[in-house]
Write an enzyme that holds these catalytic residues in place. Sequence first.
Site, PDB file in Angstrom:
ATOM      1  N   TYR A 142       0.775  -1.067   0.065  1.00 28.09           N
ATOM      2  CA  TYR A 142       0.019   0.016   0.014  1.00 28.09           C
ATOM      3  C   TYR A 142       0.713   1.358  -0.006  1.00 28.09           C
ATOM      4  CZ  TYR A 142      -4.689  -1.913   0.689  1.00 28.09           C
ATOM      5  OH  TYR A 142      -5.989  -2.461   0.396  1.00 28.09           O
ATOM      6  N   LYS A 193       3.069 -15.293   1.960  1.00 32.15           N
ATOM      7  CA  LYS A 193       3.382 -16.106   0.930  1.00 32.15           C
ATOM      8  C   LYS A 193       5.317 -16.377   0.753  1.00 32.15           C
ATOM      9  CE  LYS A 193       1.568 -17.023  -2.849  1.00 32.15           C
ATOM     10  NZ  LYS A 193       1.451 -18.468  -2.999  1.00 32.15           N
ATOM     11  N   ASP A 226      -2.471 -18.128   0.375  1.00 30.35           N
ATOM     12  CA  ASP A 226      -3.726 -18.375  -0.744  1.00 30.35           C
ATOM     13  C   ASP A 226      -4.425 -19.766   0.032  1.00 30.35           C
ATOM     14  OD1 ASP A 226      -1.363 -19.894  -0.831  1.00 30.35           O
ATOM     15  OD2 ASP A 226      -1.448 -20.416  -3.154  1.00 30.35           O
TER      16      ASP A 226
HETATM   17  C1  IPM Z   1     -10.496  -1.476   3.286  1.00 26.80           C
HETATM   18  C2  IPM Z   1     -10.847  -0.738   2.112  1.00 26.80           C
HETATM   19  C3  IPM Z   1      -9.585   0.253   1.587  1.00 26.80           C
HETATM   20  C4  IPM Z   1      -8.389  -0.641   1.575  1.00 26.80           C
HETATM   21  C5  IPM Z   1      -9.624   0.885   0.389  1.00 26.80           C
HETATM   22  C6  IPM Z   1     -11.153   1.842   0.600  1.00 26.80           C
HETATM   23  C7  IPM Z   1      -8.627   1.910   0.364  1.00 26.80           C
HETATM   24  O1  IPM Z   1     -10.983  -1.642   1.045  1.00 26.80           O
HETATM   25  O2  IPM Z   1     -10.425  -0.697   4.255  1.00 26.80           O
HETATM   26  O3  IPM Z   1     -10.474  -2.579   3.288  1.00 26.80           O
HETATM   27  O4  IPM Z   1      -8.021  -1.167   0.507  1.00 26.80           O
HETATM   28  O5  IPM Z   1      -7.424  -0.785   2.666  1.00 26.80           O
END
Ligand code: IPM
Length: 370
Positions: A142, A193, A226
């Site tokens: 992320y 994984k 998985d």
């Molecule tokens: C979650 C959501 C978020 C994420 C999005 C909205 C960015 O899917 O909180 O699970 O991917 O973390």
Amino acid sequence: MARYQLLLLAGDGIGPEVMTEVKRLLAFYAANGVADFDIEEDLVGGAAYDAHQMAITDATMAKAHAADAVIFGAVGGPKWDKVPFESRPEAGLLRLRKELGLFANIRPAIVYPALADASSLKREAVEGLDIVILRELTGGVYFGEPKTITDLGNGQKRAVDTQVYDTYEIERIARVGFELARRRRNKLTSMEKRNVMKTGVLWHQIVEELHKREYKDVALEHMLADAGGMQLVRWPKQFDVIVTDNLFGDMLSDVAAMLTGSLGMLPSASLGEIDPRTKRRKAMYEPVHGSASDIAGKGMANPIAMLASFGMALRYSFNMAKSADQLDAAIAATLAKGLRTADIKSEGAKVVSTAEMGAAIVGQLQQLAA
Ligand code: IPM
Ligand code: MG
């Protein structure tokens, strides 16, 4: 009466509708002398973009830093599909998580007795289910750099996301996992994984070492992510606490949500490190579901994930476990009475609106409190 600062960020889509039910709950607490919350409200996501051309402003971030807890609705929607990537609605949520240091995302998946038939899985597979997905929330793919799309100049482009984890990030989330497990059924399953990814190799090693060093009393098991996903839909009751990285946790928690019957049922708490000086920790509480633009504004949304998220705030930020238990009991009792929002409707149940569900839960709470 204790006084706490709350920042409510309703966001987009069904966010404002489910947040209205939190306000109903807060009004109940204030009127009944349970706790008095100082409430501030602000914009995030697409709503903030429309007003300020960014998904969250510095001023809102400052309020989030100052609050005892942030209560978050949902962000995003087709209306903002074309805004620049940096200011897309989701960027507001990610900035909150990153800058508040909310590395530990606790996502409990509980099947309420009245809802065992709402799941797409057989009743015996989910009845009585009570597990926690613990998702690392400020690292991994992320946030890893580089994160780019480059033009290769030959008609091709190259997109890069970077999965990166340092020792301390793995260790601190694993520690939360072991501690959570100790207070539950004492079992932790770590998912990565390592057969493909270096981050998985390190993750496995760090979790293993911490276990040997400090948590030998907790039963630890490792699963490839998985296979873990497969086991989660095959026989979810084998799990107690699952600890995993940011991306696997995102996916596995959506899977876990459906075990409970609907995405509209899953709450979450995102917690930062405990400040050794003040003993306080930054925290944000949000439902796992998104903005659900298709049903927004129709009064159909299920407010339970949002209300249960506030219940987690009572538990983790305000030390009000008894009130949190009462809120959970009120939700269970309301479901047992046969009230359902559209997402969890079943034969013979009464389909109610967002507001009716919220009012019924608060009414039930009033009875329990009396
Ligand atoms: C979650 C959501 C978020 C994420 C999005 C909205 C960015 O899917 O909180 O699970 O991917 O973390
Ligand atoms: Mg998700």
